[in-house]
Scaffold this motif. Structure first.
Motif, PDB file in Angstrom:
ATOM      1  N   THR A  79      -0.542   9.513  -4.306  1.00 52.13           N
ATOM      2  CA  THR A  79      -1.410   9.058  -3.214  1.00 52.13           C
ATOM      3  C   THR A  79      -2.037   7.727  -3.578  1.00 52.13           C
ATOM      4  O   THR A  79      -1.858   7.210  -4.684  1.00 52.13           O
ATOM      5  N   ASN A  80      -2.731   7.183  -2.636  1.00 55.83           N
ATOM      6  CA  ASN A  80      -3.580   6.015  -2.898  1.00 55.83           C
ATOM      7  C   ASN A  80      -4.695   6.007  -1.867  1.00 55.83           C
ATOM      8  O   ASN A  80      -4.764   6.914  -1.016  1.00 55.83           O
ATOM      9  N   SER A  81      -5.535   5.009  -1.936  1.00 56.07           N
ATOM     10  CA  SER A  81      -6.723   5.043  -1.075  1.00 56.07           C
ATOM     11  C   SER A  81      -6.330   5.064   0.404  1.00 56.07           C
ATOM     12  O   SER A  81      -6.898   5.791   1.205  1.00 56.07           O
ATOM     13  N   ALA A  82      -5.327   4.251   0.726  1.00 56.53           N
ATOM     14  CA  ALA A  82      -4.955   4.166   2.137  1.00 56.53           C
ATOM     15  C   ALA A  82      -4.431   5.507   2.637  1.00 56.53           C
ATOM     16  O   ALA A  82      -4.746   5.933   3.746  1.00 56.53           O
ATOM     17  N   ARG A  83      -3.641   6.188   1.803  1.00 58.78           N
ATOM     18  CA  ARG A  83      -3.102   7.475   2.238  1.00 58.78           C
ATOM     19  C   ARG A  83      -4.224   8.491   2.429  1.00 58.78           C
ATOM     20  O   ARG A  83      -4.207   9.281   3.370  1.00 58.78           O
TER      21      ARG A  83
END
Lengths: 721, 803
Positions: free
Chosen positions: A707-711
């Motif tokens: 994951t990442n922040s945008a997801r």
């Protein structure tokens, strides 16, 4: 540049077995339906499936045509239809519609639904309600672990995050348990287990139960993986919300790595078609730069390319006439590209703390002074373009190399990868400088360190006012909320109002989601809870008071980040510049400003082999009841029974009680499986890889999804794009 | 005068009957009327003849001819009958010819032989055949009654709204009734039939035996029966030659007559009029016509040829191969005026006027006589009224002249009755003309009304006459001329040999903007004739989109309909089209269509009011949940939605679904600064946001002048660095420099570097003595030109270090 592992670092187990297993099972399921069949695949499953079994394998097993499970109905002429889907209600209706349409048309076909990773009763219910349960046969393809890399296993369940942490839906926990069980069956039992978080504990207990039921097989095996650490994503939202600056993370943030590969668009590859690159340890160049801080990467790449270049014999087989011919022929095609490229002619570089001299690198690398090619082709082009982009030059060089030296493909391909990476770097720089990236990073660091909060708030406000990006704005707001233990009511209101004005009122629901998940909260107005808390705690003993505080803070979903940060020393005190080339600690993944909380917890627990001494931290994480550490009882060999330790290891068997022999063997087990429930970021992976190298561990990552922040923000957003 | 009453025949004591010729027919009939199936419409309507009616013994190749004539014998149409054998024909009230076939199918033809439609009288008829059928007129419309081979009756009281009623069975009925007719009482149609000596009355449920009061014994069979025009009276002709006349409800007997002729009459019809003195029946045999009433004697006429009787409201029309006559009871006023030795005031006035014309003083005497009795008003009225009942224009004139003469001696006699009579007579004479052939009497005309008369003229395609009548009577355009023109246009579009352009142009020329003309109706008719292109052309003239759109949809010109609907600005209409389109097209095409019509697309996406209502519910729920913030936000959104719609209405363009920020931006980009400001005030947009927003929007527009004005409007809450940045982004260094000088000291270096003024940046940095700024400037010093600057900075640095 890449840091070698310590010589005593253990070898990683071979996870390709998982792939084989999944493939064999799928083939078995497909063979259940003998003869030609059409396969309908859920879009989400396409990339994972591609990693397991490509089209030719499917064709071997008589799959005729492949369809995407979409909203529109497809007309398939085959007599047998096979659906490979995630267990989602929506898919069931899709199948039901298809079957019903056939029934209306008076067609009888065979239908088979393969659920991956498991089937849910609710789905079967839908089939039954729709009246087609008798027409289809259902199967499970227990494909829950996809090895994305030698040390990274993904369950490819991005919906886990929203389902569990927002909706409170626990259905995927069983899948996690199954995956853990599979791993322990294949690679032996895990002698030491730690975990934190409600979901982690639940998964762990379920898994233990499963193990106990089938104990006979596993206990006899020698454990390969020494430790397992389960961690809930909601323990540490901060790390996931920060901008990533490690190369792999940055590529993910910018281009979105999907199932271990990334699509570089035309702006990166500087050709018309996009390029799909598999990013894993097999790629030598990539494996060396993936964990690097972004600022080092460009220089490193230049160096690498230079080395490659020097390997060529410059003189042999190269006369000027040939060169001329080549250049004049290629020039036609290249002119076309030149036009495209001239659009992005201005080379971008980050200024300030990250200093990259791309132009220098390009000059030095691609136009070696003594190279005759420079004299003819390069000179010609250089004068034509006036100015060059490194990618463009590299492209010419590359084309020429292929023409001239078809045998040297190995070198060529690595060059090609560098090309792509450099393209990516350039593109990243372009994007990052567009909205002053440095400012953004500065604000993030300020938030993490907790100074200049007013300034950061107004920065966020400006960010919103300028409509930079809805997801980014939301991320910053969440970061502010978590680090500050909730926004003060005034800010909370005004930021929300501003946000709604900028990006539309639909986000009202997004805010409600974020509040529920504890990502964006309001400090309790008038401190009613705090007042209650202090009143109540006066009445009871100290020990009980702690519990009450826990109860209250978990009620308010407090993050207590500041306190934790202090406790765990997450913000390193640095005098002078932090040398990113030679990192000292895990903070390098965030430019030396912040040690990822999740990684720090893992580090601390592993050091202590228990939660002992971390009681305060656990309490601040509101997880007193959900942290645990357990190990196999030392007395009677492996796998006799497990001592489950709750309450910060207060009742744990003292590790010193273990016999020396046991300890030695567990010491040798330096393989640690880290399970991220709800997803992990590449930054965390990089940080733990670093930790492993420092301490002689090898980490294996098991995550529900990368994951990442945008997801994360998109999962919370109610506005679907 | 004596010759005038020559054709008056007294019946009984009080009533006179006269028969006068309407037309001499020149329809050039080859056969006798008795060889034809005849149907003549009341109110001077057309006559239909089916020559050679189907005879089974004849070869099928000889097909009968259906001919339709006007009442004056002018042929209207003649066509070959190609359908099955016809049992009976009749005209409906709308002057449509109903042909009842043996198989129970009823074919409906127009006046000009155009086939309109057909309907069936039920399945039972298919097997049993139709023995006999009647077409009758009631206040409900025109009805059809049939007698089937199984001796059962089926009737429909109104063919326009077809409801078949199967009448109950008559017990023990083995053969066809000797005669039957339809009655109409209390808004229900009944059937009266005679079987031997018995009379049966059938209504919907029951079959009852009725006996006429005062019927002498010895009757073994009824040969003929007749119902009056108004269904009030009934006449029965028995096999003993006895005629019974009474009320249709069998309550009273009016009179009886014994003609001693046992042969069954060919026809028997009532000859009465409203407020008739005498009730008389006309009975026709082959060569004999007899008028019988409440008198021992009857009036007898000899018929030279085969004749056919048509009952009318106030008399009987009798037509034969050569003549068309009208037989009626002489109206009271006529009787009073023209009766021999009449001393009625009207008669005296007529006499006075005649004397006056002869310049005789007798005129004065007569006048005095009337005036002495004080009956002059009455006299004038009588003359006016009598004129109406006269068929011959010369008589009408002399009576009117008398009335006008008498009027001169009256104070304050209201002239309108006189004027109206003149007008009516003019109209009546016009339509009675041989070429037109509608022999209406004054009372029929009044009963029929002018509107219906105009309709009938239109039906006969006598548009010019109809229009002239309208103009003459000064009828309102909507009722009169426009309606006729519309009908004309509808007729015009059916002329297939004329090109679309010509027809459209001709119609538009004639109709112009006449009020009340619906081009869409005409277009609908054109479409009905399969002339879609013409229909579209005609629709172009239709000013009301609301009328255009439904027809366009019907013609499957959905896209055209959509654009028309959008042009109309009527949201409902657009929705109508959209819903229609959505059903008609597949999704892809639907959205492709919408894409070209942004307005429709936005409408489709938002049913604003629906959304506002939903938001209101949400807001209420938020209030209940004590979530003030969300409730407020929802209310704001409702406000915004309404406002956006208004903006779309007023300014065009797309506003819906934009966030507040985007709405304001769109307004500024569109140049609506006033509205933008209003909006930002209404929604209390903070200053900072407004400045950012305006800055970006104006820079996008590259409206540097406005930007500068804006920058000077007051002190910028966001500083001036953003101005520099945005100008540089648009590569406008010149403008950027303007703002760089206004940037505050702490950001000045950055701004100067942005505009590329390294030297000045260095100066400022040195002035600030800031190490960070100095190195920033230094990093920008590239190339030879900046060498001096770089040196300068180095010097400043060392100086600073010294200190």
């Amino acid at each position: 540049m890449a840091f070698p592992h310590r010589p005593d670092a253990p070898e990683l187990p071979d996870f390709s077995m998982l792939k084989r297993l999944a493939r064999d099972q799928l083939i078995y399921l497909l063979e259940q339906l003998p003869g030609k069949k059409d396969l309908f695949i859920e879009p989400d499953l396409m990339s994972p499936l591609d990693r397991i079994a490509n089209v030719s394998i499917l064709k071997q097993h008589e799959v005729d045509k492949l369809y995407k499970v979409e909203n529109k109905l497809v007309l398939s002429s085959n007599e047998q239809l096979c659906f490979l889907v995630r267990p989602r209600i929506k898919n069931m209706y899709y199948i039901a519609n298809l079957v019903k349409a056939d029934k209306l048309a008076g067609r009888t076909r065979k239908y088979k639904v393969i659920f991956s990773p498991q089937k849910f009763y609710a789905c079967e219910m839908v089939l039954e309600e729709e009246g087609i349960y008798g027409d289809v046969s259902c199967d499970e393809w227990a494909f829950s672990l996809l090895p994305l890399d030698v040390d990274l296993l993904s369950m490819e369940l991005p919906e886990f995050f929203r389902d569990y942490f927002l909706e409170g839906d626990q259905r995927w926990i069983n899948t996690v348990t199954q995956a853990l069980h599979l791993l322990s069956t294949l690679y032996g039992p895990f002698p030491n287990s730690y975990g934190i978080g409600r979901c982690a504990k639940m998964s762990y207990e379920l898994w233990r139960k499963l193990e106990e039921e089938e104990e006979s097989e596993t206990k006899s095996r020698r454990p390969e993986i020494g430790h397992i650490f389960l961690l809930d994503r909601d323990m540490d939202f901060v790390t996931a919300l920060c901008s990533q600056v490690v190369y792999e993370g940055l590529v993910d943030d910018t281009f979105r790595i999907k199932c271990g590969s990334v699509d570089f668009g035309p702006e990166v590859t500087s050709s018309e078609k996009s390029l799909k690159v598999l990013l894993n340890a097999d790629d030598k160049v990539f494996s060396e730069i993936r964990n690097e801080h972004f600022s080092n990467v460009f220089g490193f790449l230049s160096q690498k390319a230079r080395n490659l270049q020097s390997q060529y014999d410059r003189r042999r087989g190269m006369d000027i006439k040939q060169m001329k011919n080549f250049v004049s022929q290629e020039l036609k095609g290249l002119k076309q590209e030149h036009r495209l490229l001239s659009l992005r002619r201005c080379q971008l570089g980050m200024r300030g703390e990250v200093t990259v001299p791309p132009a220098d690198a390009a000059k030095g690398l691609y136009f070696p002074r003594r190279d005759p090619w420079l004299l003819v082709g390069g000179g010609l082009l250089w004068s034509q373009m006036g100015k060059s982009t490194s990618t463009f030059c590299l492209k010419i060089f590359f084309l020429w190399t292929i023409k001239r030296h078809p045998s040297r493909t190995s070198n060529v391909s690595s060059l090609f990868v560098i090309l792509a990476d450099i393209g990516a770097c350039e593109s990243i720089m372009k994007k990052k400088t567009k909205q002053d990236f440095q400012e953004l990073i500065k604000t993030e660091h300020a938030l993490l360190e907790g100074f200049n909060i007013r300034e950061s708030t107004s920065y966020i406000e400006e960010h919103i006012d300028r409509q930079v990006s809805p997801i980014e704005s939301l991320r910053l707001m969440c970061l502010l909320s978590i680090t500050e233990n909730g926004l003060i009511p005034k800010d909370y209101r005004s930021l929300k109002t501003q946000y709604l004005q900028s990006y539309g009122p639909e986000h009202l629901l997004t805010f409600s989601n974020l509040r529920r998940a504890g990502l964006l909260t309001e400090q309790a107005p008038g401190d009613t809870l705090t007042a209650m808390e202090s009143k109540v705690s006066k009445l009871v003993t100290d020990k009980a008071a702690g519990k009450i505080t826990d109860a209250f803070s978990s009620l308010a979903k407090r993050s207590n980040f500041r306190a934790i940060s202090k406790k765990l020393n997450l913000i390193p005190r640095v005098d002078g510049e932090y040398d990113l080339k030679v990192p000292r600690d895990m903070a390098y993944v965030f430019s030396g400003a912040y040690v990822p909380l999740s990684c720090r917890i893992i580090e601390q627990v592993l050091e202590r082999r228990s939660w002992q001494g971390l009681e305060e931290v656990v309490r601040l994480l509101n997880c007193s009841e959900y942290s645990f550490a357990g190990m196999w009882c030392g007395g009677c060999g492996w796998g006799c029974h497990l001592v489950l330790v709750c309450q910060c290891g207060a009742e744990a068997t003292d590790p010193t009680d273990m016999t020396k022999e046991d300890r030695a063997s567990s010491e040798s087990l330096r393989l640690i499986l880290v399970v991220f429930l709800g997803g992990c970021t590449f930054s965390e992976i990089s940080a733990l890889r670093f930790l492993g190298r420092e301490k002689g561990y090898r980490f294996i990552f098991l995550t529900t999804a990368v994951t990442n922040s945008a997801r994360l923000m998109e999962a919370m957003s109610e506005v679907k794009t | 005068m004596d010759c005038y009453t020559a054709n008056w025949n007294p019946l009984g004591d009080s009533a006179f009957y006269r028969k006068y010729e309407l037309y001499s027919m020149d329809w050039d009939l080859k056969e006798e009327l008795r060889d034809c199936l005849v149907a003549a419409a009341p109110y001077g309507g057309p006559i239909a003849l089916l020559r050679n009616p189907w005879r089974k013994e004849k070869a099928a190749s000889v097909r009968p001819m259906l001919e339709i004539y006007s009442a004056s014998g002018v042929p209207l149409v003649s066509l070959l009958w190609k359908s099955g054998p016809v049992v009976s024909m009749g005209w409906s009230a709308e002057e449509e010819l109903l042909c009842v076939q043996e198989d129970g199918a009823v074919l409906v033809y127009g006046l000009h032989g155009d086939f309109r439609r057909h309907f069936s009288m039920g399945n039972e008829v298919l097997q049993n055949r139709v023995l006999d059928a009647r077409i009758f007129h009631t206040e409900l419309g025109s009805g059809v009654a049939i007698l089937t081979g199984a001796h059962r009756f089926t009737l429909s009281a109104n063919v326009g709204d077809l409801k078949l009623r199967r009448m109950p069975e008559v017990p023990g009925l083995q053969s066809a009734p000797s005669c039957w007719t339809t009655l109409f009482q209390e808004r229900v149609a009944h059937i009266l039939l005679a079987v031997g000596p018995d009379l049966y009355l059938l209504d919907h449920a029951t079959c009852s035996v009725v006996t006429p009061p005062g019927l002498p014994p010895g009757v073994t069979s009824f040969l003929q029966m007749a119902v009056s025009f108004t269904y009030r009276h009934l006449a029965l002709f028995t096999d003993t030659g006895y005629i019974w006349m009474g009320t249709a409800s069998f309550t009273d007997k009016l009179c009886e007559f014994n003609c001693n002729i046992r042969a069954p009459p060919k026809q028997m019809v009532w000859c009465t009029r409203p407020r008739s003195k005498e009730r008389a029946v006309v009975v026709a045999w082959e060569r004999r016509l007899m008028v019988v009433g409440n008198a021992p004697e009857s009036i007898q006429f000899v018929l030279d040829e085969d004749s056919y009787l048509v009952p009318e409201l106030d008399g009987v029309r009798i037509f034969s191969r050569n003549t068309h006559e009208f037989l009626h009871e002489v109206p009271v006023t006529s009787e009073e005026i023209f009766k021999i030795a009449s001393m009625a005031p009207g008669a005296l006035l007529l006499e006075a006027q005649k004397e006056y014309e002869k310049e005789s003083q007798k005129a004065d005497e007569y006048l005095r006589e009337i005036q002495e009795l004080g009956q002059l008003t009455q006299a004038v009225q009588q003359c006016i009224e009598a004129a109406g009942h006269e068929h011959r224009p010369d008589m009408q004139k002399s009576l009117l002249r008398a009335a006008s003469f008498g009027k001169c001696f009256l104070d304050r006699f209201p002239p309108d009755s006189f004027v109206r009579m003149c007008q009516d007579l003019r109209v009546l004479n016009a339509i009675r003309d041989y070429h037109i052939g509608i022999p209406l009497t004054y009372s029929q005309y009044k009963q029929l009304t002018i509107q219906v008369l105009l309709d009938r003229l239109v039906l006969r395609r006598l548009y010019p006459l109809a229009i002239q009548i309208c103009e003459y009577l000064r009828l309102p355009e909507v009722q009169g001329i426009s309606r006729i023109l519309a009908h004309w246009a509808c007729y015009k579009v059916q002329q297939k040999d004329v090109s679309d352009e010509d027809v459209a142009r001709a119609i538009n020329q004639k109709l112009g903007d006449t009020p009340g003309v619906s081009y869409s109706d005409i277009a609908a008719r054109a479409y009905g004739c399969g002339r879609t292109e013409l229909a579209i052309k005609l629709l172009e003239y239709e000013p009301r989109s609301g009328e255009q759109v439904p027809l366009l949809l019907k013609m499957k010109r959905s896209k055209l309909a959509l654009s028309k609907a959008i042009e109309s600005g009527d949201t409902d209409l657009v929705f109508t089209v959209l819903l229609h389109l959505k059903n008609e097209l597949n999704r892809g095409d639907f959205f492709m269509t919408l894409r070209n019509q942004p307005m429709a697309l936005s409408l489709y996406r938002q049913r604003i009011e629906g959304r506002v209502a939903a938001l209101q519910i949400a807001a209420d729920a938020f209030y209940k949940a004590k979530n003030e913030f969300a409730a407020k936000a929802t209310e704001d959104q409702m406000r915004l939605l309404r406002l956006q719609r208004r903006l779309e209405d007023e300014l065009g363009g797309q506003f819906l679904d934009l966030s507040l920020h985007d709405t304001v931006t769109t307004l500024i980009v569109g140049g609506h600064n006033k509205r933008a400001e209003q909006l930002s005030r209404d929604f209390r947009i903070p200053d900072k946001r407004l400045w950012w927003l305006k800055l970006t929007a104006l820079a996008d527009l590259e409206d540097w002048e406005e930007l500068e004005k804006f920058s000077k409007s007051k002190k910028s809450p966001i500083g001036y660095l953003p101005f520099v940045e945005i100008c540089m982004k648009q590569h406008n260094k010149y403008e950027a420099k303007k703002y760089a000088s206004r940037v505050g000291p702490e950001q000045k270096v950055k701004a100067l570097l942005l505009v590329g003024d390294v030297a000045q940046a260095a100066d400022v940095a040195i002035e600030h003595r800031s190490e960070a700024e100095l190195s920033l400037v230094l990093s920008h010093c590239t190339g030879a030109s900046d060498g001096a600057t770089a040196d300068k900075i180095q010097r400043a640095r060392t100086q600073a270090q010294k200190k």
